[in-house]
Design a protein around this motif. Structure first.
Motif, PDB file in Angstrom:
ATOM      1  N   GLN A  51      29.650  27.176  44.681  1.00 35.54           N
ATOM      2  CA  GLN A  51      28.829  28.469  43.739  1.00 35.54           C
ATOM      3  C   GLN A  51      30.213  29.071  44.074  1.00 35.54           C
ATOM      4  N   GLU A  52      31.725  28.830  44.324  1.00 40.91           N
ATOM      5  CA  GLU A  52      32.887  29.782  44.080  1.00 40.91           C
ATOM      6  C   GLU A  52      33.728  28.415  44.657  1.00 40.91           C
ATOM      7  N   LEU A  53      35.299  29.067  43.568  1.00 44.06           N
ATOM      8  CA  LEU A  53      36.601  28.816  43.340  1.00 44.06           C
ATOM      9  C   LEU A  53      37.258  29.686  43.898  1.00 44.06           C
ATOM     10  N   ARG A  54      38.200  29.479  44.350  1.00 45.06           N
ATOM     11  CA  ARG A  54      38.824  30.151  44.581  1.00 45.06           C
ATOM     12  C   ARG A  54      40.481  30.270  44.285  1.00 45.06           C
ATOM     13  N   LEU A  55      41.665  29.965  43.278  1.00 46.14           N
ATOM     14  CA  LEU A  55      42.394  29.036  43.797  1.00 46.14           C
ATOM     15  C   LEU A  55      44.526  30.354  43.478  1.00 46.14           C
ATOM     16  N   LEU A  56      45.165  29.710  44.014  1.00 51.19           N
ATOM     17  CA  LEU A  56      46.419  30.413  44.504  1.00 51.19           C
ATOM     18  C   LEU A  56      47.285  30.603  42.874  1.00 51.19           C
ATOM     19  N   LEU A  57      47.539  31.459  42.540  1.00 48.04           N
ATOM     20  CA  LEU A  57      48.428  31.255  41.514  1.00 48.04           C
ATOM     21  C   LEU A  57      49.997  32.008  41.855  1.00 48.04           C
ATOM     22  N   GLU A  58      50.791  31.100  40.929  1.00 46.27           N
ATOM     23  CA  GLU A  58      51.974  32.232  41.137  1.00 46.27           C
ATOM     24  C   GLU A  58      52.156  33.419  41.677  1.00 46.27           C
ATOM     25  N   GLN A  59      51.500  34.651  40.349  1.00 48.44           N
ATOM     26  CA  GLN A  59      50.615  35.581  40.433  1.00 48.44           C
ATOM     27  C   GLN A  59      49.376  35.974  41.093  1.00 48.44           C
ATOM     28  N   GLY A  60      49.059  35.957  41.834  1.00 48.21           N
ATOM     29  CA  GLY A  60      47.604  36.325  42.305  1.00 48.21           C
ATOM     30  C   GLY A  60      46.837  35.107  42.323  1.00 48.21           C
ATOM     31  N   GLN A  61      45.599  35.588  42.232  1.00 46.78           N
ATOM     32  CA  GLN A  61      44.248  34.056  42.435  1.00 46.78           C
ATOM     33  C   GLN A  61      43.837  34.152  41.466  1.00 46.78           C
ATOM     34  N   LEU A  62      43.030  33.221  40.857  1.00 48.18           N
ATOM     35  CA  LEU A  62      41.920  32.989  40.075  1.00 48.18           C
ATOM     36  C   LEU A  62      40.337  32.830  41.201  1.00 48.18           C
ATOM     37  N   LEU A  63      38.894  33.801  40.441  1.00 48.47           N
ATOM     38  CA  LEU A  63      37.886  33.196  41.239  1.00 48.47           C
ATOM     39  C   LEU A  63      36.890  32.856  40.208  1.00 48.47           C
ATOM     40  N   ILE A  64      36.793  31.997  40.220  1.00 51.78           N
ATOM     41  CA  ILE A  64      35.237  30.901  40.255  1.00 51.78           C
ATOM     42  C   ILE A  64      34.185  31.374  40.312  1.00 51.78           C
ATOM     43  N   LYS A  65      33.152  31.880  40.116  1.00 53.32           N
ATOM     44  CA  LYS A  65      32.028  31.392  40.290  1.00 53.32           C
ATOM     45  C   LYS A  65      30.704  31.344  39.487  1.00 53.32           C
ATOM     46  N   GLY A  66      29.486  30.599  40.094  1.00 52.34           N
ATOM     47  CA  GLY A  66      28.605  30.037  39.104  1.00 52.34           C
ATOM     48  C   GLY A  66      27.809  28.787  39.809  1.00 52.34           C
ATOM     49  N   ASN A  67      27.191  27.857  39.280  1.00 51.19           N
ATOM     50  CA  ASN A  67      26.389  26.735  40.862  1.00 51.19           C
ATOM     51  C   ASN A  67      26.044  25.792  40.420  1.00 51.19           C
ATOM     52  N   HIS A  68      26.579  24.772  40.869  1.00 48.85           N
ATOM     53  CA  HIS A  68      26.403  23.097  41.067  1.00 48.85           C
ATOM     54  C   HIS A  68      27.528  23.069  41.150  1.00 48.85           C
ATOM     55  N   PHE A  69      28.980  23.000  41.839  1.00 53.55           N
ATOM     56  CA  PHE A  69      30.461  22.716  40.898  1.00 53.55           C
ATOM     57  C   PHE A  69      30.430  21.318  41.668  1.00 53.55           C
ATOM     58  N   VAL A  70      31.275  21.475  41.481  1.00 52.10           N
ATOM     59  CA  VAL A  70      31.617  19.695  42.172  1.00 52.10           C
ATOM     60  C   VAL A  70      33.079  19.987  40.931  1.00 52.10           C
ATOM     61  N   ILE A  71      34.119  19.283  41.981  1.00 47.81           N
ATOM     62  CA  ILE A  71      35.755  19.424  41.479  1.00 47.81           C
ATOM     63  C   ILE A  71      35.690  17.550  41.387  1.00 47.81           C
ATOM     64  N   LYS A  72      35.975  17.487  39.523  1.00 44.10           N
ATOM     65  CA  LYS A  72      36.133  16.088  39.224  1.00 44.10           C
ATOM     66  C   LYS A  72      37.526  15.725  39.391  1.00 44.10           C
ATOM     67  N   THR A  73      38.012  16.356  39.089  1.00 47.41           N
ATOM     68  CA  THR A  73      39.329  15.834  38.770  1.00 47.41           C
ATOM     69  C   THR A  73      40.403  16.810  39.990  1.00 47.41           C
TER      70      THR A  73
END
Length: 99
Positions: A51-73
């Motif tokens: 339900q959640e993906l959090r990525l580190l960026l050069e300046q800050g973070q990116l937070l993605i929320k939802g359901n049924h997440f699969v990292i395809k690539t």
């Protein structure tokens, strides 16, 4: 020194009409409906669940929320996430840098 480097990159972006995401290490986010999101220029995965993906960026973070997440690539600076995306939030803090 880092401030001068940033100013030079910004000047080159403006004057030479180069893409800002490449010159400034900004993330490029491409979202296809609510089903896919493709992120370029990230610095790594901080957290991943169904339900959640959090990525580190050069300046800050990116937070993605939802359901049924699969990292395809997943590549060193690119990621394709599939699922039902409800929210994308940019967090303007870098947890590795203490103030």
């Amino acid at each position: 020194m880092r401030k001068i480097n940033k100013m030079v990159r910004r000047w080159m972006t403006d004057k030479m009409e180069l893409p800002a995401d490449v010159m400034m290490d900004l993330p490029r986010i491409t979202m296809i409906g609510q089903l896919h999101i493709y992120i370029e220029n990230h610095r790594g995965v901080l957290k991943f669940s169904n339900q959640e993906l959090r990525l580190l960026l050069e300046q800050g973070q990116l937070l993605i929320k939802g359901n049924h997440f699969v990292i395809k690539t997943i590549l060193p600076e690119e990621l394709l996430l599939e699922g039902i995306i409800d929210q994308v939030t940019y967090i303007n803090e870098n947890p590795q840098k203490k103030r």
